[in-house]
Design a protein around this motif. Structure first.
Motif, PDB file in Angstrom:
ATOM      1  N   SER A  63       0.830  -1.207   0.000  1.00  0.00           N
ATOM      2  CA  SER A  63       0.000   0.000   0.000  1.00  0.00           C
ATOM      3  C   SER A  63       0.862   1.254   0.000  1.00  0.00           C
ATOM      4  CB  SER A  63      -0.937   0.008   1.206  1.00  0.00           C
ATOM      5  OG  SER A  63      -1.677   1.200   1.247  1.00  0.00           O
ATOM      6  N   ASP A  66       2.455   1.592  -3.686  1.00  0.00           N
ATOM      7  CA  ASP A  66       1.640   2.000  -4.833  1.00  0.00           C
ATOM      8  C   ASP A  66       0.430   2.856  -4.470  1.00  0.00           C
ATOM      9  OD1 ASP A  66      -0.146   0.156  -3.799  1.00  0.00           O
ATOM     10  OD2 ASP A  66       0.173  -1.324  -5.351  1.00  0.00           O
ATOM     11  N   GLY A  67       0.191   3.095  -3.202  1.00  0.00           N
ATOM     12  CA  GLY A  67      -0.881   4.004  -2.793  1.00  0.00           C
ATOM     13  C   GLY A  67      -2.270   3.402  -2.720  1.00  0.00           C
ATOM     14  N   ARG A  68      -2.403   2.111  -3.004  1.00  0.00           N
ATOM     15  CA  ARG A  68      -3.732   1.502  -2.931  1.00  0.00           C
ATOM     16  C   ARG A  68      -4.100   1.227  -1.483  1.00  0.00           C
ATOM     17  NH1 ARG A  68      -3.497  -3.516  -6.799  1.00  0.00           N
ATOM     18  NH2 ARG A  68      -1.404  -3.600  -5.946  1.00  0.00           N
ATOM     19  N   THR A  92     -11.773  -0.438 -10.489  1.00  0.00           N
ATOM     20  CA  THR A  92     -10.934   0.359  -9.602  1.00  0.00           C
ATOM     21  C   THR A  92     -11.790   1.351  -8.851  1.00  0.00           C
ATOM     22  OG1 THR A  92     -10.503   1.961 -11.344  1.00  0.00           O
ATOM     23  CG2 THR A  92      -8.918   0.172 -11.089  1.00  0.00           C
ATOM     24  N   PRO A  94     -12.054   4.884  -6.130  1.00  0.00           N
ATOM     25  CA  PRO A  94     -11.605   6.275  -6.242  1.00  0.00           C
ATOM     26  C   PRO A  94     -10.108   6.393  -5.973  1.00  0.00           C
ATOM     27  CG  PRO A  94     -12.826   5.932  -4.215  1.00  0.00           C
ATOM     28  CD  PRO A  94     -12.923   4.660  -4.997  1.00  0.00           C
ATOM     29  N   ASP A  95      -9.581   7.566  -6.235  1.00  0.00           N
ATOM     30  CA  ASP A  95      -8.166   7.843  -6.024  1.00  0.00           C
ATOM     31  C   ASP A  95      -7.809   7.597  -4.556  1.00  0.00           C
ATOM     32  OD1 ASP A  95      -5.584   8.827  -6.644  1.00  0.00           O
ATOM     33  OD2 ASP A  95      -6.139  10.752  -5.757  1.00  0.00           O
ATOM     34  N   PRO A  96      -6.740   6.856  -4.269  1.00  0.00           N
ATOM     35  CA  PRO A  96      -6.369   6.570  -2.879  1.00  0.00           C
ATOM     36  C   PRO A  96      -6.166   7.825  -2.026  1.00  0.00           C
ATOM     37  CG  PRO A  96      -5.125   5.175  -4.354  1.00  0.00           C
ATOM     38  CD  PRO A  96      -5.875   6.149  -5.213  1.00  0.00           C
ATOM     39  N   ALA A  97      -5.648   8.889  -2.628  1.00  0.00           N
ATOM     40  CA  ALA A  97      -5.458  10.134  -1.868  1.00  0.00           C
ATOM     41  C   ALA A  97      -6.806  10.683  -1.396  1.00  0.00           C
ATOM     42  CB  ALA A  97      -4.720  11.163  -2.709  1.00  0.00           C
ATOM     43  N   TRP A  98      -7.814  10.584  -2.255  1.00  0.00           N
ATOM     44  CA  TRP A  98      -9.145  11.065  -1.889  1.00  0.00           C
ATOM     45  C   TRP A  98      -9.715  10.229  -0.747  1.00  0.00           C
ATOM     46  CZ3 TRP A  98     -14.011   8.856  -1.891  1.00  0.00           C
ATOM     47  CH2 TRP A  98     -15.058   9.726  -1.694  1.00  0.00           C
ATOM     48  N   ARG A 100      -8.050   8.528   1.563  1.00  0.00           N
ATOM     49  CA  ARG A 100      -7.337   8.887   2.806  1.00  0.00           C
ATOM     50  C   ARG A 100      -7.834  10.212   3.353  1.00  0.00           C
ATOM     51  NH1 ARG A 100      -2.741   6.770  -0.055  1.00  0.00           N
ATOM     52  NH2 ARG A 100      -2.191   4.759   0.836  1.00  0.00           N
ATOM     53  N   GLU A 101      -8.070  11.164   2.471  1.00  0.00           N
ATOM     54  CA  GLU A 101      -8.571  12.471   2.914  1.00  0.00           C
ATOM     55  C   GLU A 101      -9.940  12.343   3.559  1.00  0.00           C
ATOM     56  OE1 GLU A 101     -10.305  16.298   0.630  1.00  0.00           O
ATOM     57  OE2 GLU A 101      -8.271  15.711   0.056  1.00  0.00           O
TER      58      GLU A 101
END
Length: 105
Positions: A63, A66-68, A92, A94-98, A100-101
């Protein structure tokens, strides 16, 4: 890996044996239905639906690389199976950054 395929193979063989018996009795439609049922059961208990799980440390390492996000599931759980079937393997999120936010905010 061989152990993971034991139950699906036994289910497929039992279905084939039962279907063969029904064909010999003249019930082709019943044989097809029984074979499909057993193959469906074999498929849902195979590593194709629930692949070999990773350990928590390995999942966190991947994780971070690769950010998943890490998704926890339990083999044989009907809710996990339903989610896997509905979402599919190629879908897939949503974006992993979104994600986490949303979780931290």
């Amino acid at each position: 890996m061989k152990r993971a395929w034991t139950l699906p193979m036994l289910l497929a063989l039992c279905g084939a044996a039962g279907a063969a018996g029904l064909v010999l009795d003249g019930s082709t439609a019943g044989a097809v239905a029984l074979l499909l049922l057993f193959f469906l059961l074999a498929g849902t208990h195979s590593p194709l639906v629930f692949p070999r799980p990773l350990g928590a440390l390995e999942a966190e390492r991947r994780s971070a690389a690769d950010g998943r996000p890490v998704v926890h599931w339990r083999p044989g759980c009907r809710y996990c199976l339903r989610l896997r079937v509905r979402r599919g393997r190629a879908h897939t999120g949503p974006d992993p950054a979104w994600v986490r936010e949303q979780l931290t905010g």
